[in-house]
Design a protein around this motif. Structure first.
Motif, PDB file in Angstrom:
ATOM      1  N   GLY A  33       0.516  -1.496  -0.049  1.00 20.44           N
ATOM      2  CA  GLY A  33       0.203   0.138  -0.014  1.00 20.44           C
ATOM      3  C   GLY A  33       0.941   1.512   0.394  1.00 20.44           C
ATOM      4  N   TYR A  34       2.080   1.334   1.041  1.00 23.82           N
ATOM      5  CA  TYR A  34       2.646   2.144   0.543  1.00 23.82           C
ATOM      6  C   TYR A  34       2.985   2.453  -0.703  1.00 23.82           C
ATOM      7  N   VAL A  35       3.673   1.620  -1.593  1.00 21.87           N
ATOM      8  CA  VAL A  35       4.516   1.378  -2.594  1.00 21.87           C
ATOM      9  C   VAL A  35       3.736   2.065  -3.645  1.00 21.87           C
ATOM     10  N   ASP A  36       2.176   1.968  -3.134  1.00 22.53           N
ATOM     11  CA  ASP A  36       1.142   1.975  -4.441  1.00 22.53           C
ATOM     12  C   ASP A  36       1.071   3.197  -4.218  1.00 22.53           C
ATOM     13  N   GLY A  37       0.864   3.837  -2.528  1.00 25.91           N
ATOM     14  CA  GLY A  37       0.488   5.281  -2.797  1.00 25.91           C
ATOM     15  C   GLY A  37       1.719   6.359  -2.564  1.00 25.91           C
ATOM     16  N   LEU A  38       2.953   5.695  -3.150  1.00 27.28           N
ATOM     17  CA  LEU A  38       4.331   7.219  -3.646  1.00 27.28           C
ATOM     18  C   LEU A  38       4.064   7.037  -5.597  1.00 27.28           C
ATOM     19  N   LYS A  39       2.692   6.003  -6.418  1.00 27.23           N
ATOM     20  CA  LYS A  39       3.083   6.095  -7.665  1.00 27.23           C
ATOM     21  C   LYS A  39       4.077   5.823  -8.533  1.00 27.23           C
ATOM     22  N   ILE A  40       4.939   4.903  -8.020  1.00 32.10           N
ATOM     23  CA  ILE A  40       5.749   4.533  -8.467  1.00 32.10           C
ATOM     24  C   ILE A  40       5.498   3.269  -9.611  1.00 32.10           C
ATOM     25  N   SER A  41       6.122   3.897 -10.915  1.00 32.84           N
ATOM     26  CA  SER A  41       5.815   2.846 -12.133  1.00 32.84           C
ATOM     27  C   SER A  41       6.234   2.140 -12.939  1.00 32.84           C
ATOM     28  N   ASP A  42       5.858   0.805 -13.390  1.00 35.34           N
ATOM     29  CA  ASP A  42       6.920  -0.030 -13.645  1.00 35.34           C
ATOM     30  C   ASP A  42       7.040   0.167 -14.280  1.00 35.34           C
TER      31      ASP A  42
ATOM     32  N   ASN B  96       9.845   1.700 -15.848  1.00 33.07           N
ATOM     33  CA  ASN B  96      11.282   1.788 -15.707  1.00 33.07           C
ATOM     34  C   ASN B  96      11.753   0.489 -14.429  1.00 33.07           C
ATOM     35  N   ASP B  97      12.672   0.744 -15.137  1.00 31.37           N
ATOM     36  CA  ASP B  97      13.710  -0.110 -14.323  1.00 31.37           C
ATOM     37  C   ASP B  97      13.322  -0.297 -13.066  1.00 31.37           C
ATOM     38  N   GLU B  98      13.425   0.907 -12.021  1.00 26.36           N
ATOM     39  CA  GLU B  98      13.624   0.769 -10.882  1.00 26.36           C
ATOM     40  C   GLU B  98      12.260  -0.194 -10.151  1.00 26.36           C
ATOM     41  N   GLY B  99      11.019   0.896 -10.466  1.00 33.84           N
ATOM     42  CA  GLY B  99       9.738  -0.222 -10.100  1.00 33.84           C
ATOM     43  C   GLY B  99       9.891  -1.061 -10.621  1.00 33.84           C
ATOM     44  N   LYS B 100      10.284  -1.790 -11.624  1.00 29.93           N
ATOM     45  CA  LYS B 100       9.956  -3.040 -11.797  1.00 29.93           C
ATOM     46  C   LYS B 100      10.783  -4.116 -10.675  1.00 29.93           C
TER      47      LYS B 100
ATOM     48  N   ARG C 152       8.949  -6.744  -8.168  1.00 27.77           N
ATOM     49  CA  ARG C 152       9.103  -7.988  -8.047  1.00 27.77           C
ATOM     50  C   ARG C 152       9.369  -7.992  -6.778  1.00 27.77           C
ATOM     51  N   LEU C 153      10.261  -7.526  -6.405  1.00 22.28           N
ATOM     52  CA  LEU C 153      10.667  -7.474  -4.389  1.00 22.28           C
ATOM     53  C   LEU C 153       9.302  -7.725  -3.665  1.00 22.28           C
ATOM     54  N   LEU C 154       8.482  -6.097  -4.353  1.00 21.32           N
ATOM     55  CA  LEU C 154       7.048  -6.519  -3.602  1.00 21.32           C
ATOM     56  C   LEU C 154       6.329  -8.021  -3.478  1.00 21.32           C
ATOM     57  N   ASP C 155       6.695  -8.315  -4.524  1.00 23.14           N
ATOM     58  CA  ASP C 155       5.785 -10.230  -4.986  1.00 23.14           C
ATOM     59  C   ASP C 155       6.380 -10.586  -4.348  1.00 23.14           C
ATOM     60  N   LEU C 156       7.629 -11.091  -3.911  1.00 24.06           N
ATOM     61  CA  LEU C 156       8.415 -11.119  -3.191  1.00 24.06           C
ATOM     62  C   LEU C 156       8.997 -10.931  -2.148  1.00 24.06           C
ATOM     63  N   VAL C 157       8.296 -11.057  -1.080  1.00 22.53           N
ATOM     64  CA  VAL C 157       7.588 -10.321   0.268  1.00 22.53           C
ATOM     65  C   VAL C 157       6.339 -11.055   0.610  1.00 22.53           C
ATOM     66  N   GLU C 158       5.944 -10.704  -0.818  1.00 27.50           N
ATOM     67  CA  GLU C 158       4.960 -10.703   0.054  1.00 27.50           C
ATOM     68  C   GLU C 158       4.296 -12.997  -0.433  1.00 27.50           C
ATOM     69  N   GLU C 159       4.959 -13.484  -0.851  1.00 28.52           N
ATOM     70  CA  GLU C 159       5.479 -14.850  -0.899  1.00 28.52           C
ATOM     71  C   GLU C 159       5.834 -15.827   0.047  1.00 28.52           C
ATOM     72  N   MET C 160       7.014 -14.954   0.636  1.00 27.32           N
ATOM     73  CA  MET C 160       7.550 -15.097   1.676  1.00 27.32           C
ATOM     74  C   MET C 160       7.086 -15.334   3.096  1.00 27.32           C
TER      75      MET C 160
END
Length: 136
Positions: free
Chosen positions: A15-24, A26-30, A34-42
């Motif tokens: 939610g915090y990252v979504d609130g920052l409106k980081i675009s996926d 660019n490379d940093e957004g991607k 992916r890190l958020l996906d990994l954190v949720e799976e872990m």
């Protein structure tokens, strides 16, 4: 720490990252996505393991209780009238086995007295019927 703690933290971070409106786009957004996906799976996997550990601990406790109940009956004596069956082994006679050479395959096979009395002897090796005469 309760079981949903990690998932709650991962959801908060998402939610915090979504609130920052980081675009996926660019490379940093991607990378962040992916890190958020990994954190949720872990988090989900760790919670699953935690549930399994909890279940195993409950089963171990049940087994320990059962073992304690069984060990309380180990001091039975000859006058024991409990239903635990601990005296059953002591009451059994030693079973005597007789060696017979199978006339079909010439292997040595062993039968107890009850098997000999039944008269239906089958060689465990060749599966042929063995006819014997019992002498008193």
């Amino acid at each position: 720490m309760h079981m949903g703690y990690l998932s709650e933290k991962a959801a908060y971070l998402r939610g915090y990252v979504d609130g920052l409106k980081i675009s996926d786009k660019n490379d940093e957004g991607k990378v962040i996505a992916r890190l958020l996906d990994l954190v949720e799976e872990m988090a989900a996997s760790i919670e699953e393991v935690g549930d399994l550990v909890e279940t195993c601990e409950e089963r171990i406790d049940d087994l320990e209780d059962f073992a304690d109940e069984m060990s309380e009956c180990c001091d039975c004596d000859d006058d024991c009238d409990c239903d635990c069956g601990c005296m059953d082994d002591e009451d059994e006679e030693d079973v005597e086995f007789y060696e017979i050479e199978c006339p079909h395959c010439n292997e040595k096979v062993y039968f107890d007295e009850d098997m000999l009395d039944s008269g239906d002897l089958v060689c465990p090796n060749c599966k042929e019927t063995i006819d014997i005469e019992i002498e008193e």
